[in-house]
Design an enzyme around this catalytic site. Sequence first.
Site, PDB file in Angstrom:
ATOM      1  N   GLY A 102     -32.806 -17.759 -13.613  1.00 19.75           N
ATOM      2  CA  GLY A 102     -32.487 -16.408 -14.056  1.00 19.75           C
ATOM      3  C   GLY A 102     -31.700 -15.616 -13.029  1.00 19.75           C
ATOM      4  O   GLY A 102     -30.779 -14.863 -13.366  1.00 19.75           O
ATOM      5  N   THR A 103     -32.047 -15.767 -11.761  1.00 20.80           N
ATOM      6  CA  THR A 103     -31.348 -15.020 -10.714  1.00 20.80           C
ATOM      7  C   THR A 103     -29.866 -15.373 -10.702  1.00 20.80           C
ATOM      8  O   THR A 103     -28.997 -14.491 -10.635  1.00 20.80           O
ATOM      9  CB  THR A 103     -31.987 -15.299  -9.336  1.00 20.80           C
ATOM     10  OG1 THR A 103     -33.268 -14.658  -9.303  1.00 20.80           O
ATOM     11  CG2 THR A 103     -31.138 -14.761  -8.200  1.00 20.80           C
ATOM     12  N   ASN A 126     -40.374  -7.014 -16.488  1.00 22.49           N
ATOM     13  CA  ASN A 126     -41.309  -7.922 -15.816  1.00 22.49           C
ATOM     14  C   ASN A 126     -42.492  -7.180 -15.215  1.00 22.49           C
ATOM     15  O   ASN A 126     -43.532  -7.771 -14.964  1.00 22.49           O
ATOM     16  CB  ASN A 126     -40.594  -8.722 -14.736  1.00 22.49           C
ATOM     17  CG  ASN A 126     -39.885  -7.842 -13.735  1.00 22.49           C
ATOM     18  OD1 ASN A 126     -39.091  -6.970 -14.112  1.00 22.49           O
ATOM     19  ND2 ASN A 126     -40.153  -8.035 -12.462  1.00 22.49           N
ATOM     20  N   GLN A 155     -37.621 -12.479 -19.204  1.00 16.30           N
ATOM     21  CA  GLN A 155     -39.040 -12.382 -19.577  1.00 16.30           C
ATOM     22  C   GLN A 155     -39.238 -12.401 -21.085  1.00 16.30           C
ATOM     23  O   GLN A 155     -40.327 -12.732 -21.553  1.00 16.30           O
ATOM     24  CB  GLN A 155     -39.649 -11.081 -19.015  1.00 16.30           C
ATOM     25  CG  GLN A 155     -39.886 -11.076 -17.520  1.00 16.30           C
ATOM     26  CD  GLN A 155     -41.040 -11.965 -17.075  1.00 16.30           C
ATOM     27  OE1 GLN A 155     -41.763 -12.551 -17.875  1.00 16.30           O
ATOM     28  NE2 GLN A 155     -41.215 -12.084 -15.767  1.00 16.30           N
ATOM     29  N   ALA A 158     -36.147 -21.064 -17.805  1.00 21.62           N
ATOM     30  CA  ALA A 158     -37.121 -22.013 -18.354  1.00 21.62           C
ATOM     31  C   ALA A 158     -38.535 -21.766 -17.845  1.00 21.62           C
ATOM     32  O   ALA A 158     -39.496 -21.912 -18.592  1.00 21.62           O
ATOM     33  CB  ALA A 158     -36.690 -23.444 -18.002  1.00 21.62           C
ATOM     34  N   HIS A 159     -38.666 -21.399 -16.572  1.00 23.52           N
ATOM     35  CA  HIS A 159     -40.023 -21.440 -15.999  1.00 23.52           C
ATOM     36  C   HIS A 159     -40.902 -20.271 -16.428  1.00 23.52           C
ATOM     37  O   HIS A 159     -42.107 -20.287 -16.174  1.00 23.52           O
ATOM     38  CB  HIS A 159     -39.965 -21.552 -14.470  1.00 23.52           C
ATOM     39  CG  HIS A 159     -39.690 -20.287 -13.746  1.00 23.52           C
ATOM     40  ND1 HIS A 159     -40.690 -19.550 -13.156  1.00 23.52           N
ATOM     41  CD2 HIS A 159     -38.550 -19.632 -13.514  1.00 23.52           C
ATOM     42  CE1 HIS A 159     -40.143 -18.479 -12.581  1.00 23.52           C
ATOM     43  NE2 HIS A 159     -38.848 -18.512 -12.783  1.00 23.52           N
ATOM     44  N   THR A 164     -23.164 -30.129 -10.360  1.00 16.77           N
ATOM     45  CA  THR A 164     -23.784 -31.157 -11.197  1.00 16.77           C
ATOM     46  C   THR A 164     -24.933 -30.549 -11.989  1.00 16.77           C
ATOM     47  O   THR A 164     -25.777 -29.854 -11.420  1.00 16.77           O
ATOM     48  CB  THR A 164     -24.304 -32.312 -10.321  1.00 16.77           C
ATOM     49  OG1 THR A 164     -23.192 -32.870  -9.637  1.00 16.77           O
ATOM     50  CG2 THR A 164     -24.988 -33.384 -11.149  1.00 16.77           C
ATOM     51  N   CYS A 168     -41.829 -10.741  -7.429  1.00 11.41           N
ATOM     52  CA  CYS A 168     -40.574 -10.813  -6.693  1.00 11.41           C
ATOM     53  C   CYS A 168     -40.505  -9.774  -5.585  1.00 11.41           C
ATOM     54  O   CYS A 168     -39.666  -9.873  -4.705  1.00 11.41           O
ATOM     55  CB  CYS A 168     -39.400 -10.637  -7.646  1.00 11.41           C
ATOM     56  SG  CYS A 168     -39.172 -12.077  -8.686  1.00 11.41           S
TER      57      CYS A 168
END
Lengths: 376, 79
Positions: A69-70, A149, A177, A198-199, A235, A320
Amino acid sequence: MIYLDNAATTHPEPEVIEAVAAAMASGTGNASAIHRAGVQASLLVERARVTIAARLGADPAGLLFTSGGTEANNLAILGVAQAGGRARGHLLCSAIEHPSVRQPLEQLARQGFDLEILPVDSTGRLAPDTLHHALRPDTVLVSVIHGSNELGTVQDAASIAAICAEARVPMHLDACQSYTRVPLDLGAVQADLVSINAHKIHGPQGVGALWVRPGTALDPVVHGGGQERGLRPGTLNTAGIAGFAAAVALATPARTAQVTALRAHLVAGLRERLPWARIHGPREGTLPHVLSVAFPGAMGKDLFMALNRRGFLVSLGSACSAGSTAPSAVLTAAGVSPALARATLRISPSHHTTRADLEALLDALVELTQPGAAPA
Amino acid sequence: MSHPPDERLDLSGVPCPQNTARALMALALLDEGEVLEVLLDDGEPMENVPPALELEGHSIAARERTATGWRLTILRGEE
């Protein structure tokens, strides 16, 4: 241990771990290589792209995979503001943005852009009118967090995006979020850039994406090979991307409803058993998995540590900004006093949380925070 | 090929091997013997995609020049 910090990160589902492991073990190549192993990797990536974009109602061709996300937020902000070598312009964001949005915007401000931060109300909402009045002929980007968040507040993305579309100003929505938790259909919501990862949804860490509407002027921030249409070279994390898609497939409305019910159970328990607790954010229109609550008179850090010792893993404000002793800027932007902000915890359940977990947490909170309780 | 294709896919501007992957995804949705028509750029895509699809069991029934590239007629092979 009872894990209640799912807004910081979630635990990958077994199916996600299986998808990641299968991709890593299957001898796939570099998704840019043209031999059969490269084609197999590319096939995993392209199937994932379709699955992930479908949950946004979006064209998969617009989805660029990133490291999370960052990076998606940085690419959206730096890549749009500086597109074509632009060095000046007016930037708008809300007062409750995540640091991965706020920091690149402030970096641009240091370089000569004009950053204007829009106030939110006491529930964390940005009024579309506030944005409407702040737009200028030289506004080059609007960036708004979809689901906060820290507060859980969900913004009126459709109205905000429509105002930006009418003014022909690119609009970035940070949906890290909210993705899969709050319905978002980019056929109806006219956002130009959307960050997801994803996380936060029980997928692997280290993979995210930025969706970019066709025709949006965007320059790469990282330079290298031509992957992801040259906009995000490097990659591809094939295994992570396969895990991301597996996580999306599991993120059903039924699961969201389950978490919504758990949050409601927690709110009801707090109101009934801890009437001194102060719940931040709106009553309706919140993320299902974020509850920000203050315990007046408590020191959040001490309470956090006491809960940690008892096996309840929550968060102080936002993970964060962990390590910082300053009160949360997001909470204070929503009018929470510095003292109350310091007494705030973020409790973030998942579908793995049980009602018994929440009852046990409420027992501990009663004991630790009731008026007259010994300091935690 | 006298009858119209069962599915069409425009892969103009899509780089290798993403173009092959997307063609394979489209072929996977067809039944054996059905036809996928693909628009493909000249150069590397035309060099790489047809042999890659053949390796995966599909066959190229026709290749036809267009104003900007190629139109491939692909016959879906066995699983």
